[in-house]
Enzyme design. Structure first.
Site, short mmCIF file in Angstrom:
data_model
loop_
_atom_site.label_atom_id
_atom_site.label_comp_id
_atom_site.label_asym_id
_atom_site.label_seq_id
_atom_site.Cartn_x
_atom_site.Cartn_y
_atom_site.Cartn_z
N GLU A 94 48.84 49.11 37.07
CA GLU A 94 48.50 47.69 37.23
C GLU A 94 48.61 46.96 35.89
O GLU A 94 48.17 47.46 34.85
CB GLU A 94 47.07 47.57 37.76
CG GLU A 94 46.66 46.13 38.00
CD GLU A 94 45.29 46.03 38.62
OE1 GLU A 94 45.09 46.54 39.74
OE2 GLU A 94 44.40 45.45 37.97
N ASP A 105 37.96 36.88 41.87
CA ASP A 105 36.73 36.64 41.12
C ASP A 105 36.52 35.14 40.98
O ASP A 105 37.49 34.38 40.96
CB ASP A 105 36.84 37.26 39.72
CG ASP A 105 36.80 38.79 39.78
OD1 ASP A 105 36.02 39.31 40.60
OD2 ASP A 105 37.54 39.44 39.02
N HIS A 108 46.01 54.88 41.26
CA HIS A 108 46.39 53.59 40.70
C HIS A 108 45.71 53.47 39.33
O HIS A 108 44.48 53.58 39.24
CB HIS A 108 45.91 52.48 41.65
CG HIS A 108 46.45 51.13 41.31
ND1 HIS A 108 47.79 50.82 41.37
CD2 HIS A 108 45.81 49.97 40.95
CE1 HIS A 108 47.97 49.55 41.04
NE2 HIS A 108 46.79 49.02 40.78
P1 FAD Z 1 36.22 40.46 50.09
O1 FAD Z 1 36.80 41.61 50.80
O2 FAD Z 1 36.37 39.11 50.68
O3 FAD Z 1 34.66 40.76 49.86
C1 FAD Z 1 33.89 39.97 48.95
C2 FAD Z 1 32.41 40.11 49.26
O4 FAD Z 1 32.13 39.45 50.50
C3 FAD Z 1 31.93 41.56 49.47
O5 FAD Z 1 30.62 41.64 48.98
C4 FAD Z 1 31.95 41.74 50.97
O6 FAD Z 1 31.04 42.74 51.43
C5 FAD Z 1 31.55 40.34 51.44
N1 FAD Z 1 32.10 39.97 52.75
C6 FAD Z 1 33.35 40.18 53.21
N2 FAD Z 1 33.50 39.65 54.44
C7 FAD Z 1 32.31 39.07 54.76
C8 FAD Z 1 31.84 38.34 55.88
N3 FAD Z 1 32.60 38.11 56.94
N4 FAD Z 1 30.55 37.88 55.85
C9 FAD Z 1 29.75 38.09 54.77
N5 FAD Z 1 30.15 38.79 53.68
C10 FAD Z 1 31.42 39.26 53.67
N6 FAD Z 1 40.30 39.78 41.19
C11 FAD Z 1 41.12 38.77 40.81
O7 FAD Z 1 40.65 37.64 40.61
N7 FAD Z 1 42.48 38.98 40.66
C12 FAD Z 1 43.05 40.18 40.90
O8 FAD Z 1 44.27 40.33 40.76
C13 FAD Z 1 42.22 41.27 41.31
N8 FAD Z 1 42.73 42.49 41.58
C14 FAD Z 1 41.91 43.49 42.05
C15 FAD Z 1 42.46 44.72 42.40
C16 FAD Z 1 41.65 45.75 42.89
C17 FAD Z 1 42.27 47.07 43.28
C18 FAD Z 1 40.25 45.55 43.00
C19 FAD Z 1 39.36 46.65 43.50
C20 FAD Z 1 39.70 44.33 42.66
C21 FAD Z 1 40.51 43.28 42.18
N9 FAD Z 1 39.99 42.03 41.85
C22 FAD Z 1 40.82 41.01 41.44
C23 FAD Z 1 38.55 41.78 41.92
C24 FAD Z 1 38.13 41.18 43.29
O9 FAD Z 1 38.81 39.96 43.52
C25 FAD Z 1 36.64 40.94 43.25
O10 FAD Z 1 35.96 42.16 43.29
C26 FAD Z 1 36.08 39.97 44.30
O11 FAD Z 1 34.75 39.69 43.94
C27 FAD Z 1 36.11 40.51 45.73
O12 FAD Z 1 37.37 40.55 46.25
P2 FAD Z 1 37.67 41.25 47.67
O13 FAD Z 1 39.08 41.00 47.97
O14 FAD Z 1 37.17 42.64 47.67
O15 FAD Z 1 36.74 40.35 48.60
#
Ligand code: FAD
Length: 290
Positions: free
Chosen positions: A17, A109, A269
């Site tokens: 990455e 984030d 990864h």
């Molecule tokens: P989601 O899957 O939407 O979850 C976010 C939160 O909401 C979780 O606590 C979940 O339990 C909760 N949730 C989900 N659905 C619901 C619902 N229906 N009702 C209530 N709560 C719910 N960040 C960046 O900004 N840019 C990047 O390029 C980036 N790359 C990443 C790559 C990897 C492999 C990982 C692990 C993380 C990366 N992140 C990145 C960080 C990530 O964006 C953050 O951790 C963010 O806070 C959550 O993203 P998510 O897609 O997991 O969110």
């Protein structure tokens, strides 16, 4: 190439990455790291998007460049932050036309200075909503998502987090990549719980080689990953010796990866932070052993 077809425990896929650099010096570092790591023939590389969707144009440019100029499969991270569904559709059309097959779908984030994620007007609040949107449109991407062996930092409970992950996978994910972790027990336990919850897609462990004491303290504070006590004490001991710190980071990550591979992970990864030496040493050691 769709990444889901490369995730195979009998021939695990190493992937790297990168993030889009902000300065000319950063760009030079990235190109050097890319060139160096390309010789390891990664299964794919991925390019992050800055918090709040701030680097989308750069992310897409970099993905296209890596795919077209270096001939390496490149996956774009796309976040829900700062962009409307219409803008997302335009970006997806561009990626699709350039034959980019893989997208990592994320909520993202919150931007710097904010602690709570706010969706763009008319935009998506959760990654699962963006997955559903992409699946409903006429695209044929292989979609990945994020998951959290120790639970996402905002979640009230790991069971809730797992329920939301299940909904996100059911919306149309082909694989998930974990947040970094330093204790494999969290990964194995998470995979077991995920399988019991009916999540059957490949779960790719995300590994970050530690190279810098302050940086790792900042990351673990932000993402909630636990540093095991023994490793924390070792890090504390070498914190003023960058060479010893790098050696310790490589040694710890190599041992982690060897155990993960011996227990049948579909790939690993690496969070490279745009630097090649640590990842190169680890992957070379893993390849030499197999
Ligand atoms: P989601 O899957 O939407 O979850 C976010 C939160 O909401 C979780 O606590 C979940 O339990 C909760 N949730 C989900 N659905 C619901 C619902 N229906 N009702 C209530 N709560 C719910 N960040 C960046 O900004 N840019 C990047 O390029 C980036 N790359 C990443 C790559 C990897 C492999 C990982 C692990 C993380 C990366 N992140 C990145 C960080 C990530 O964006 C953050 O951790 C963010 O806070 C959550 O993203 P998510 O897609 O997991 O969110």
């Amino acid at each position: 190439m769709k990444i889901r077809n490369r995730l195979n425990p009998s021939d695990p896929c190493f992937s790297f990455e990168f993030f889009p650099p902000r300065t000319d010096e950063g760009e030079a570092n990235l190109l050097k790291a890319l060139e160096d790591l390309a010789t390891l023939q990664p299964g794919f590389v991925s390019v992050t998007e800055g918090a709040g969707g701030s680097t989308r144009a750069k992310t897409v440019e970099l993905v296209l460049r890596i795919k077209q100029e270096a001939g390496i499969e490149a996956m774009a991270h796309l976040t829900c932050g700062g962009h409307s569904p219409a803008e997302l559709r335009t970006v997806l059309e561009r990626l699709s036309a350039a034959k980019v097959d893989n997208v990592l779908v994320l909520r993202g984030d919150p931007p710097k200075g904010q602690t709570v994620f706010e969706p763009a007007p008319g935009g998506f609040r959760y990654a699962s909503e963006m997955v559903r949107f992409i699946r409903e449109e006429d695209f044929n991407f292989c979609l990945g998502g994020a998951c959290y062996p120790e639970g996402h930092v905002e979640t009230p409970s790991r069971d809730d987090d797992l329920r939301h992950l299940k909904a996100k996978v059911d919306a149309g994910l082909d694989f998930v990549v974990t947040q970094l972790f330093f204790d494999n027990a969290f990964y194995f336990d998470f995979v077991e719980r995920a399988r019991r919850a009916g999540i059957n897609v490949p779960i790719v462990p995300g590994i970050m080689p530690i190279t810098n004491y302050e940086q790792i303290q900042r990351f673990t504070r932000l993402c909630g990953a636990t540093v095991p006590m023994r490793l924390a004490l070792q890090l504390e001991r070498v914190k003023d010796n960058p060479e010893a710190m790098a050696q310790l980071g490589v040694a710890h990550a190599t041992v982690q990866c060897m155990e993960l591979l011996s227990r049948g992970v579909p790939g690993i990864h690496f969070y490279t932070l745009n630097k090649s030496p640590a990842t190169r040493m680890i992957v070379s050691a893993l390849r030499a052993r197999s």
